[in-house]
Write a protein that holds these residues in place. Structure first.
Motif, PDB file in Angstrom:
ATOM      1  N   GLU A 177      -0.970  10.531 -11.152  1.00 17.88           N
ATOM      2  CA  GLU A 177      -2.314  11.119 -11.238  1.00 17.88           C
ATOM      3  C   GLU A 177      -2.429  12.261 -12.254  1.00 17.88           C
ATOM      4  O   GLU A 177      -3.366  12.266 -13.050  1.00 17.88           O
ATOM      5  N   PRO A 178      -1.494  13.228 -12.297  1.00 18.86           N
ATOM      6  CA  PRO A 178      -1.640  14.305 -13.292  1.00 18.86           C
ATOM      7  C   PRO A 178      -1.658  13.771 -14.726  1.00 18.86           C
ATOM      8  O   PRO A 178      -2.454  14.215 -15.547  1.00 18.86           O
TER       9      PRO A 178
ATOM     10  N   SER B 245      -7.247  11.180 -19.366  1.00 18.52           N
ATOM     11  CA  SER B 245      -8.696  10.992 -19.327  1.00 18.52           C
ATOM     12  C   SER B 245      -9.407  12.171 -19.983  1.00 18.52           C
ATOM     13  O   SER B 245     -10.472  12.000 -20.575  1.00 18.52           O
ATOM     14  N   GLN B 246      -8.789  13.364 -19.904  1.00 20.95           N
ATOM     15  CA  GLN B 246      -9.392  14.504 -20.603  1.00 20.95           C
ATOM     16  C   GLN B 246      -9.328  14.309 -22.109  1.00 20.95           C
ATOM     17  O   GLN B 246     -10.308  14.563 -22.819  1.00 20.95           O
TER      18      GLN B 246
ATOM     19  N   TYR C 112       0.729   5.857  -7.486  1.00 18.62           N
ATOM     20  CA  TYR C 112      -0.505   6.285  -8.146  1.00 18.62           C
ATOM     21  C   TYR C 112      -0.620   7.809  -8.127  1.00 18.62           C
ATOM     22  O   TYR C 112      -0.972   8.433  -9.136  1.00 18.62           O
ATOM     23  N   ALA C 113      -0.301   8.391  -6.964  1.00 21.95           N
ATOM     24  CA  ALA C 113      -0.389   9.850  -6.830  1.00 21.95           C
ATOM     25  C   ALA C 113       0.549  10.533  -7.817  1.00 21.95           C
ATOM     26  O   ALA C 113       0.213  11.553  -8.412  1.00 21.95           O
TER      27      ALA C 113
ATOM     28  N   VAL D  17       2.345   1.590  -3.448  1.00 20.14           N
ATOM     29  CA  VAL D  17       1.421   1.778  -4.569  1.00 20.14           C
ATOM     30  C   VAL D  17       0.768   3.156  -4.553  1.00 20.14           C
ATOM     31  O   VAL D  17       0.649   3.808  -5.593  1.00 20.14           O
ATOM     32  N   ILE D  18       0.346   3.615  -3.373  1.00 23.76           N
ATOM     33  CA  ILE D  18      -0.431   4.864  -3.340  1.00 23.76           C
ATOM     34  C   ILE D  18       0.403   6.076  -3.786  1.00 23.76           C
ATOM     35  O   ILE D  18      -0.049   6.845  -4.639  1.00 23.76           O
TER      36      ILE D  18
ATOM     37  N   LEU E 200     -11.846  11.786 -23.081  1.00 22.98           N
ATOM     38  CA  LEU E 200     -13.196  12.335 -23.016  1.00 22.98           C
ATOM     39  C   LEU E 200     -13.485  13.226 -24.221  1.00 22.98           C
ATOM     40  O   LEU E 200     -14.579  13.197 -24.787  1.00 22.98           O
TER      41      LEU E 200
ATOM     42  N   LEU F 158       0.831  -1.204   0.000  1.00 22.99           N
ATOM     43  CA  LEU F 158       0.000   0.000   0.000  1.00 22.99           C
ATOM     44  C   LEU F 158       0.869   1.259   0.000  1.00 22.99           C
ATOM     45  O   LEU F 158       0.616   2.207  -0.749  1.00 22.99           O
TER      46      LEU F 158
ATOM     47  N   ARG G 261      -2.659  10.797 -15.587  1.00 20.70           N
ATOM     48  CA  ARG G 261      -3.936  10.120 -15.779  1.00 20.70           C
ATOM     49  C   ARG G 261      -5.047  11.129 -16.081  1.00 20.70           C
ATOM     50  O   ARG G 261      -5.872  10.912 -16.964  1.00 20.70           O
ATOM     51  N   LEU G 262      -5.032  12.257 -15.335  1.00 23.94           N
ATOM     52  CA  LEU G 262      -6.063  13.277 -15.558  1.00 23.94           C
ATOM     53  C   LEU G 262      -5.990  13.786 -17.000  1.00 23.94           C
ATOM     54  O   LEU G 262      -7.008  13.899 -17.681  1.00 23.94           O
TER      55      LEU G 262
ATOM     56  N   GLU H 194     -14.294  11.060 -26.991  1.00 28.83           N
ATOM     57  CA  GLU H 194     -15.631  10.511 -26.808  1.00 28.83           C
ATOM     58  C   GLU H 194     -16.680  11.538 -27.216  1.00 28.83           C
ATOM     59  O   GLU H 194     -17.668  11.219 -27.879  1.00 28.83           O
ATOM     60  N   PHE H 195     -16.453  12.797 -26.795  1.00 29.07           N
ATOM     61  CA  PHE H 195     -17.375  13.876 -27.158  1.00 29.07           C
ATOM     62  C   PHE H 195     -17.469  14.003 -28.670  1.00 29.07           C
ATOM     63  O   PHE H 195     -18.562  14.125 -29.224  1.00 29.07           O
TER      64      PHE H 195
END
Lengths: 402, 446
Positions: free
Chosen positions: A26-27, A33-34, A22-23, A18-19, A37, A15, A29-30, A40-41
């Motif tokens: 995270e930027p 994902s944008q 992941y953190a 991993v955390i 998206l 843990l 990943r954001l 997708e739009f």
């Protein structure tokens, strides 16, 4: 150390590794994902576009006759809010209707967001592909064209800037004819350009208008999509168009599609094509209704003669505030006749629809639906209300009789 | 100065108290010893007895509360914004996707652990010797978990949510007399819409948590009151080793919790919570399926008249509720499957279910056409009452066969029947989830 402690330690170690990992990701990943998206739009918007917008703006956003092209750099870089407002609220004094459900259209915020994304980030070949797969290939008109030898003639007209005029005319043919017309005669979308007025306008002023557009109109700013030299050429061309025209040099207008008007089957097929590309958005598949009335119903078809149907198509809706546009100047008489013959062909099998003019509002809240009755102000007749949900038979309290 | 230091050392290092008064205070002030007794029998600590399912369910519920509260800060329960607010969470909010994934997967995990916990408690006779009350509370908590899941399912307002709830609530309208009224009441109208989203959100974040807190507290308290978890009855002379809760039980619980949280974290990182396209009431997906834990019910609906498909689970749930009164033999408490015989009955029940259910599902899909076989009967009888009565008769027959030919006592025969029902339900759920394609036709999963 016993097993339990060992397991706990192992789990917590994982843990703790991993955390933060992941953190740290995270930027990224954001961002990813944008981007996903957005894609997708665009894909979702392509479907909406093909169903609703391709009728006017072309299967791949190329624009049809007087309707503007959407696939241009001016719009790719346009302000998000301006695009949203234009789609949501329509554009006054043009054929652009409001599409937001609050304005009587059929799209919600989310769908309009998607369309804006398509216009700004869109891949129009993808849209064209989708349109073709749906069998929706509107009769695309060949772009206005001009032969090379003609261009040479123009260049020969003026030793100093003749080549500039030729380049300007070519640019005009590619970018401006959709709104301003083949001969610069203008349309209901844009002003005429081949006029003494324009010729008298200062060339710098013309360049400024082309560069920055005209706020409050469809005229976009072109500075992001055309080079300064190109805009200069355009302005030069506009100022000297009458000289070119005097030589008898014109752009070749797009060729209309041929059809045998005496053959009823051909007319029915044409009617279907026009209906499916133009009327279906509001009146639904096979006249099943939508924003507009259910055309495929006994009420509409038996009560209206061919002449009346024709008049409605030419002049638009008769009722006050009707959102039915006038198609008189957008469709040819043959096309309109073909549509009328298609509607007529439905009559023998048309069902009786309780309220063919149903509105999307469902007729308002129940206590406001009854027709005002001076003799009985407390409980006016509740069966006489206006409008109800399309084909849903209305809410239960409206069907209890009374 | 020295006193302070020793206090500090005691607090950090848990140095044992020396006098009785301090020891009692240590117990009274200890949260763990409020939940657990100070000492527990060594066999009750065996991992393979409880599988930690109750504790893991409680932990999962706690995770859900924490992540749920975090999600509330970014969620907007309106049909215009709900979906967009989740897209914001996924693309703009740091750890937004992680928190949502944790909530999503914990919720799904809770359904599984709570269900398995129910099975474990039944198999070890955890409803015996005055534990009947708590069995009922446990069943109610399981229903609460399902209600939580069902209401939460709608909130993302994507296609999956919209149609699962539409299908799920349409099951409700098959309930005679009150079904439609209850469905309209819950949905705030005849269809899933803004009113439904608002109702479900309110139920999900306000009504159910209060009920859950109340009944979970009672559930824990009652376990303690009943003398800890169920254990076999022992001879008076037999001395069972008793271990102190701290550290023995706490270490096990901590290890289980650490493993669960770590596994869940890894799972969430690699499998984020799904989000389909925005809900579109005019374009149902094909097949339109309910949430996965209701697929057993939906599968049943394909084979029976809706009334029968509602009545059968209703009768079975009633049976579950009545179990403390059906199985009154208390001497076999705390033993898995009651006895050696019970284990055999369970095995037979499981094998019968494994053999029978697939055959029946395939037969009904390919050959069996009850309305055609009895053309003059109304479908309420031919596909409703007839299969319902046949199924109930089969269940009674299974019980009687266990009793007569298996020489099982009622307690053992019920274990066999219970296992038969559970395996059947799981099989139907699997068929519904994986083997149903377009138009709910039977297909081989791709």
């Amino acid at each position: 150390m016993n097993t339990n402690k060992l397991i706990s330690l192992l789990a917590l170690t994982i843990l703790i590794i991993v955390i933060p990992a992941y953190a740290w990701m995270e930027p990224t990943r954001l961002e990813q994902s944008q981007a996903d998206l957005r894609q997708e739009f665009v894909s979702d918007a392509a479907v909406i576009y093909v169903e609703n917008c391709a009728v006017c703006h072309g299967a791949a956003g190329e624009g049809i006759s007087a309707m503007p092209s959407l696939d241009n750099d001016g719009l790719h870089t346009a302000d998000y809010d301006t695009l949203f407002k234009t789609i949501a609220r329509g554009r006054y004094d043009t054929a652009m209707a409001p599409w937001h459900s609050d304005e009587g259209g059929s799209l919600n915020d989310y769908q309009i967001d998607e369309l804006v994304t398509l216009i700004r980030y869109g891949d129009w070949t993808q849209v064209g592909e989708l349109a073709a797969q749906r069998g929706l290939i509107p009769p695309t008109l060949p772009a206005a064209a001009i032969e090379p030898e003609r261009l040479a003639e123009i260049a020969a007209l003026n030793a100093e800037s003749g080549s500039q005029w030729a380049a300007g005319m070519q640019l005009y043919a590619a970018n401006c004819t959709l709104c301003h017309g083949i001969r610069g005669e203008g349309s209901d979308l844009a002003v005429p350009l081949n006029t003494p007025n324009i010729q008298a306008t200062d060339v710098v002023e013309l360049q400024r208008i082309i560069n920055q557009g005209v706020p409050g109109t469809l005229m976009a700013g072109w500075e992001n999509s055309l080079q300064p030299a190109e805009i200069e050429a355009l302005a030069e061309f506009l100022q000297n168009w009458h000289l070119i025209e005097a030589e008898g040099i014109e752009l070749t207008p797009p060729q209309p599609i041929q059809i045998d008007v005496d053959n009823p089957e051909d007319m029915l097929a044409l009617g279907e094509r026009v209906y499916n590309s133009t009327c279906i958005v509001c009146h639904g598949e096979e006249g099943s209704g939508g924003t507009g009335p259910v055309l495929n119903s006994q009420q509409i078809l038996t009560k209206n003669s061919d002449e009346q149907l024709m008049q409605t198509i030419i002049n638009g809706g008769l009722r006050p505030n009707s959102s039915m546009p006038a198609f008189g100047d957008r469709l040819t008489s043959v096309e309109m006749e073909a549509v009328v013959s298609l509607l007529r062909s439905w009559e023998p099998t048309a069902p009786w629809v309780e309220n063919p003019r149903g509105t999307a509002q469902g007729g308002g809240p129940p206590w406001l639906r009854a027709t005002p009755d001076a003799n009985n102000p407390i409980a006016p007749n509740t069966t006489q209300g206006q409008g109800q949900g399309q084909g849903k038979g209305g809410p239960p309290w409206r069907n209890s009789g009374g | 100065m020295t006193e302070n230091t020793s206090n500090w050392r005691q607090k950090i290092l848990y140095k044992p108290e020396t006098d009785d008064r301090s020891r009692m205070r240590a117990v009274a002030n200890n949260l763990i010893l409020h939940l657990h007794p100070t000492k527990v029998p060594a066999p009750a600590l065996r991992w393979t007895y409880t599988w930690g399912l109750g504790g893991l369910s409680a932990l999962t519920a706690t995770l859900l509360v924490i992540t749920g509260i975090l999600l509330m800060f970014r969620y907007d329960a309106s049909i215009e914004r709900a979906y967009t607010s989740i897209q914001y969470m996924e693309t703009q909010v740091l750890f937004g996707s992680f928190v949502r994934g944790l909530h999503h997967w914990s919720a799904n995990l809770l359904v599984i652990t709570a269900f398995l916990h129910m099975i474990r408690v039944f198999l070890t006779g955890g409803f015996k010797l005055g534990r009947g009350n708590n069995w009922l509370v446990g069943l109610f908590l399981l229903a609460l978990v399902l209600a939580f899941n069902f209401t939460g399912y709608l909130l993302p307002w994507d296609q999956l949510a919209f149609w699962a709830i539409t299908v799920g609530t349409s099951l409700l309208s098959y309930v005679p007399v009150v079904g439609t009224a209850v469905s309209n009441f819950l949905l705030g109208g005849p269809e899933v819409g803004q009113a439904t989203l608002r109702n479900f959100y309110a139920i999900h974040v306000a009504v159910l948590p209060v009920l859950l807190a109340l009944f979970m507290s009672y559930h824990f308290w009652k376990v303690r009151k009943d003398g800890g978890i169920s254990q076999p009855i022992r001879d008076k002379n037999e001395r069972v080793e008793r271990l102190t809760t701290i550290p023995h039980l706490v270490q096990i619980e901590f290890a289980a919790a650490a493993v669960l949280i770590t596994a869940l974290t890894l799972w969430v990182i690699f499998v984020p919570a799904p989000l389909e396209a925005l809900a579109d009431p005019s374009h149902p997906p094909n097949p339109a399926k309910a949430a996965w834990y209701f697929m057993g019910l939906q599968e049943l609906l394909l084979h029976m008249h809706p009334l029968a498909a509602m009545a059968l689970p209703g009768i079975i749930v009633a049976g579950f509720i009545l179990i403390p009164w059906l199985d009154k033999q208390d001497d076999n408490i705390g033993l898995y499957f009651r006895s050696r015989k019970g284990k055999q009955m369970a095995l037979v029940g499981a094998i019968w279910a494994l053999a029978l259910i697939p055959v029946l599902v395939i037969a009904d899909e390919l050959w069996l056409d009850l309305p055609a076989m009895f053309p003059t009967w109304p479908t309420l009888i031919s596909t409703g009452l007839l299969p319902l009565l046949l199924t109930l008769a089969a269940l009674i027959a299974i019980y009687l066969i266990f009793r007569e030919f298996g020489h099982a006592n009622p307690s053992e025969a019920l274990v066999g029947l219970f296992i038969f029902l559970i395996v059947s339900f799981i099989l139907l759920t699997i068929v519904g989830i994986f083997f149903r394609g377009a138009n709910m036709a039977l297909v081989w999963p791709v």
